[in-house]
Motif scaffolding. Structure first.
Motif, PDB file in Angstrom:
ATOM      1  N   PRO A   1     134.252  69.833  60.672  1.00 28.98           N
ATOM      2  CA  PRO A   1     133.470  70.128  61.920  1.00 28.98           C
ATOM      3  C   PRO A   1     133.255  71.760  62.054  1.00 28.98           C
ATOM      4  O   PRO A   1     133.932  72.341  61.315  1.00 28.98           O
ATOM      5  N   ILE A   2     132.282  71.892  62.737  1.00 29.89           N
ATOM      6  CA  ILE A   2     132.058  73.304  63.006  1.00 29.89           C
ATOM      7  C   ILE A   2     133.048  73.976  63.758  1.00 29.89           C
ATOM      8  O   ILE A   2     133.463  73.513  65.120  1.00 29.89           O
ATOM      9  N   PRO A   3     133.900  75.006  63.335  1.00 32.80           N
ATOM     10  CA  PRO A   3     134.754  75.678  64.014  1.00 32.80           C
ATOM     11  C   PRO A   3     134.419  76.030  65.579  1.00 32.80           C
ATOM     12  O   PRO A   3     133.447  76.593  65.776  1.00 32.80           O
ATOM     13  N   GLN A   4     135.277  75.586  66.537  1.00 31.71           N
ATOM     14  CA  GLN A   4     134.829  76.090  67.751  1.00 31.71           C
ATOM     15  C   GLN A   4     135.903  77.198  68.283  1.00 31.71           C
ATOM     16  O   GLN A   4     137.132  77.370  67.885  1.00 31.71           O
TER      17      GLN A   4
END
Length: 153
Positions: A114-117
């Motif tokens: 997942p794209i790091p938030q």
């Protein structure tokens, strides 16, 4: 969103490359190019092909010669120039990169992390604070000092 429009844009983007690929094998008459493209399921009409051939000729990528025809007037046969072959080699590299990227995305998409938030311990409406170091220069006989301030984004 109209998928037909997206498909049309994709076809337009690769038409030049496909025409150069066909002409890299042998010189061809415009109608023969259209037939081959249709066989490859890339539908192109004369009104699209002729301006492209004219532009490629003007750009020095194609040459043409008139050949007698047994079925009517002489026909213009297009062929790649040396510059056209070099340009096609560059397009081959670009196509390889694009195809590789799309293949990677298609095969790896479920496995991509997942794209790091940014971490947020509160709600989105709370103001986050961050420490910022600022170097302050003092007069000549003093040393630089570091001060820490809280900054709100």
């Amino acid at each position: 969103m109209n998928v037909d429009n997206a498909k049309s844009q994709m076809r337009k983007g690769m038409l030049e490359y496909c025409v150069l690929l066909l002409l890299s094998r042998e010189a061809s008459y415009a109608n023969d190019i259209i037939v081959r493209l249709k066989q490859a399921e890339l539908i192109v009409v004369e009104g699209t092909l002729y301006p492209l051939l004219t532009r490629l000729k003007k750009d020095g990528l194609l040459s043409y010669e008139w050949r007698e025809s047994t079925q009517g007037p002489p026909r213009k046969y297009y062929a790649l120039t040396d510059n056209g072959r070099m340009f096609l080699a560059e397009l081959d590299g670009a196509w390889y990169e694009l195809a590789r990227t799309v293949d990677l995305l298609k095969t790896m998409a479920p496995e991509l992390p997942p794209i790091p938030q940014p971490e947020n311990t509160g709600t989105e409406t709370e103001n986050a604070t961050a420490e910022t170091e600022v170097f302050v220069t003092k007069p000549e006989n003093s040393e630089a000092e570091t001060e820490t301030f809280e900054a709100k984004p």
